[in-house]
Scaffold this motif. Structure first.
Motif, mmCIF file in Angstrom:
data_model
loop_
_atom_site.group_PDB
_atom_site.id
_atom_site.type_symbol
_atom_site.label_atom_id
_atom_site.label_comp_id
_atom_site.label_asym_id
_atom_site.label_seq_id
_atom_site.Cartn_x
_atom_site.Cartn_y
_atom_site.Cartn_z
ATOM 1 N N UNK A 174 -4.711 -3.745 -1.745
ATOM 2 C CA UNK A 174 -5.698 -3.727 -0.669
ATOM 3 C C UNK A 174 -6.200 -5.167 -0.466
ATOM 4 N N UNK A 175 -6.341 -5.535 1.057
ATOM 5 C CA UNK A 175 -6.934 -6.682 1.262
ATOM 6 C C UNK A 175 -8.501 -6.975 1.164
ATOM 7 N N UNK A 176 -8.874 -7.776 0.777
ATOM 8 C CA UNK A 176 -10.223 -7.994 0.329
ATOM 9 C C UNK A 176 -11.005 -9.297 1.266
ATOM 10 N N UNK A 177 -12.182 -9.259 1.249
ATOM 11 C CA UNK A 177 -12.824 -10.213 2.179
ATOM 12 C C UNK A 177 -12.549 -11.529 1.629
ATOM 13 N N UNK A 178 -11.909 -11.800 0.421
ATOM 14 C CA UNK A 178 -11.421 -13.137 -0.119
ATOM 15 C C UNK A 178 -10.092 -13.546 0.834
ATOM 16 N N UNK A 179 -9.756 -12.586 1.879
ATOM 17 C CA UNK A 179 -8.560 -12.953 2.501
ATOM 18 C C UNK A 179 -7.234 -12.884 1.530
ATOM 19 N N UNK A 180 -7.303 -12.142 0.673
ATOM 20 C CA UNK A 180 -6.189 -11.877 -0.290
ATOM 21 C C UNK A 180 -5.880 -10.542 -1.010
ATOM 22 N N UNK A 181 -4.805 -10.176 -1.296
ATOM 23 C CA UNK A 181 -4.580 -8.924 -1.719
ATOM 24 C C UNK A 181 -4.694 -8.519 -3.306
ATOM 25 N N UNK A 182 -5.503 -7.417 -3.752
ATOM 26 C CA UNK A 182 -5.581 -6.868 -5.160
ATOM 27 C C UNK A 182 -4.632 -5.762 -5.096
ATOM 28 N N UNK A 183 -4.079 -5.421 -6.310
ATOM 29 C CA UNK A 183 -3.372 -4.392 -6.594
ATOM 30 C C UNK A 183 -4.298 -3.136 -6.903
ATOM 31 N N UNK A 184 -3.851 -2.194 -6.376
ATOM 32 C CA UNK A 184 -4.879 -0.917 -6.688
ATOM 33 C C UNK A 184 -5.288 -0.753 -7.936
ATOM 34 N N UNK A 185 -4.172 -0.777 -9.058
ATOM 35 C CA UNK A 185 -4.314 -0.499 -10.518
ATOM 36 C C UNK A 185 -5.288 -1.082 -11.029
ATOM 37 N N UNK A 186 -5.572 -2.490 -10.574
ATOM 38 C CA UNK A 186 -6.722 -3.264 -11.048
ATOM 39 C C UNK A 186 -8.081 -2.740 -10.651
ATOM 40 N N UNK A 187 -8.348 -1.728 -9.935
ATOM 41 C CA UNK A 187 -9.731 -1.239 -9.649
ATOM 42 C C UNK A 187 -10.284 -0.075 -10.462
ATOM 43 N N UNK A 188 -11.432 0.071 -10.781
ATOM 44 C CA UNK A 188 -11.889 1.336 -11.404
ATOM 45 C C UNK A 188 -11.538 2.654 -11.076
ATOM 46 N N UNK A 189 -11.606 2.718 -9.848
ATOM 47 C CA UNK A 189 -11.234 3.923 -8.961
ATOM 48 C C UNK A 189 -10.508 3.632 -7.644
ATOM 49 N N UNK A 190 -9.699 4.681 -7.210
ATOM 50 C CA UNK A 190 -8.737 4.388 -6.080
ATOM 51 C C UNK A 190 -9.557 4.583 -5.002
ATOM 52 N N UNK A 191 -9.691 3.660 -3.809
ATOM 53 C CA UNK A 191 -10.336 3.761 -2.589
ATOM 54 C C UNK A 191 -9.837 5.103 -1.782
ATOM 55 N N UNK A 192 -10.722 5.537 -1.063
ATOM 56 C CA UNK A 192 -10.422 6.621 -0.123
ATOM 57 C C UNK A 192 -9.889 5.932 1.218
#
Length: 317
Positions: A174-192
């Motif tokens: 997922x792209x963030x407002x940091x203008x870079x991408x994070x892997x979904x696996x690193x989030x507490x919950x998967x976004x809708x």
């Protein structure tokens, strides 16, 4: 016998009759001339976006040497000190910074795309990181790290892609407002993701060519990374216990309190490295530390290139 001069009165001179008409038909030399397009080429890989801002999703991309036609100009995110963006024949926007230099003024030769073209249309969803996370310039472990984000960091997600490199068993980034991408696996919950736009096609990018630090508008500004990343480290690497037990301690020291005990041949997921008096330790996803010598593999070796825990700083309080 006709009077002298009557012939002249009956047939006025041609110049006197047609001069005003010729003046009306002759275009003014000061009138501007516009072109339908200007042909150019991409200097290096660049994203062609649905709106002229660095956080907008991609419609397509161009790689170095690709030909494109710029059809009109508009204003958007400031890149390398300039807010000028160009719409291509594909109906998407590239920053002029990423294409061959034009010997002239786009704004004088091309039409303005219109005020509506300057808007920034984003979808957003909140998320929180459960692990230390490398935020990368593109969704692949070989892409440069833009920001090292500690656990418990709140992030604003703007779009998603399933075209990224699979981490553990999850290909979504997922792209963030940091203008870079994070892997979904690193989030507490998967976004809708039904509430988020797809990021579109994403090329391989490099910080050397696309780092906008200090030259990007505040809302799109990227967090600076601690040091240049020569070899991108892997993320959440998987290793196997090679001793009867691997003790996971509250700090990277043999005198630390034992928080968890991993049995022989069990799999452990690692976040980052710590060196203490010549001994390498790894912080696991259980947020405790194991000596690297307790694993079959060597997480500090060149094969893994795991990041140092110090890169991420302290988690938000």
């Amino acid at each position: 016998m006709p009077k002298m001069g009557s012939h002249a009165r009956c047939r006025p001179s041609l110049p006197g009759l047609f001069l005003p008409l010729l003046l009306l038909l002759t275009p003014s030399a000061a009138a501007p001339t516009t072109k339908p397009y200007i042909n150019s080429t991409a200097d290096y890989s660049t994203e062609c976006k649905t709106c002229p801002h660095s956080l907008c999703t991609n419609k397509q991309y161009y790689i170095s040497g690709d030909s494109l036609n710029a059809t009109c100009w508009t204003r958007g995110t400031k890149i390398a000190g300039d807010t000028l963006w160009l719409r291509t024949e594909a109906g998407c926007y590239v920053t002029q910074y990423d294409i061959a230099e034009y010997d002239g003024d786009y704004t004088a030769v091309l039409e303005y795309c219109g005020k509506d073209s300057e808007g920034e249309d984003l979808t957003e969803e909140d998320g929180t990181l459960q692990y230390k996370t490398e935020c990368r310039i593109c969704p692949d472990l070989q892409c440069d790290v833009v920001a090292y984000l500690p656990e418990e960091t709140d992030v604003t997600l703007t779009c998603w892609t399933d075209e990224g490199q699979t981490v553990i068993d999850d290909p979504i980034w997922l792209k963030t407002r940091n203008n870079c991408y994070v892997a979904e696996i690193g989030l507490y919950s998967k976004p809708d993701t039904t509430y988020l736009d797809n990021c579109g096609p994403i090329p391989f990018l490099e910080i050397e060519l696309h780092n906008n630090e200090n030259v990007t508008s505040e809302v799109d500004k990227r967090n600076a990374f601690p040091e240049p990343v020569i070899h991108s480290p892997h993320y959440l690497i998987n290793v196997t216990v090679g001793e009867d037990f691997a003790y996971c301690r509250d700090r990277p020291d043999v005198s630390g309190k034992i928080e968890k005990r991993y049995p022989f041949n069990s799999e452990v997921w690692l976040q980052c490295l710590v060196e203490n008096n010549g001994t390498w330790w790894s912080e696991t996803t259980d947020f405790c530390y194991v000596k690297n010598s307790d694993f079959w593999e060597s997480p500090e070796g060149d094969y893994y290139r795991n990041p140092l825990c110090a890169y991420f700083g302290e988690p938000p309080s």
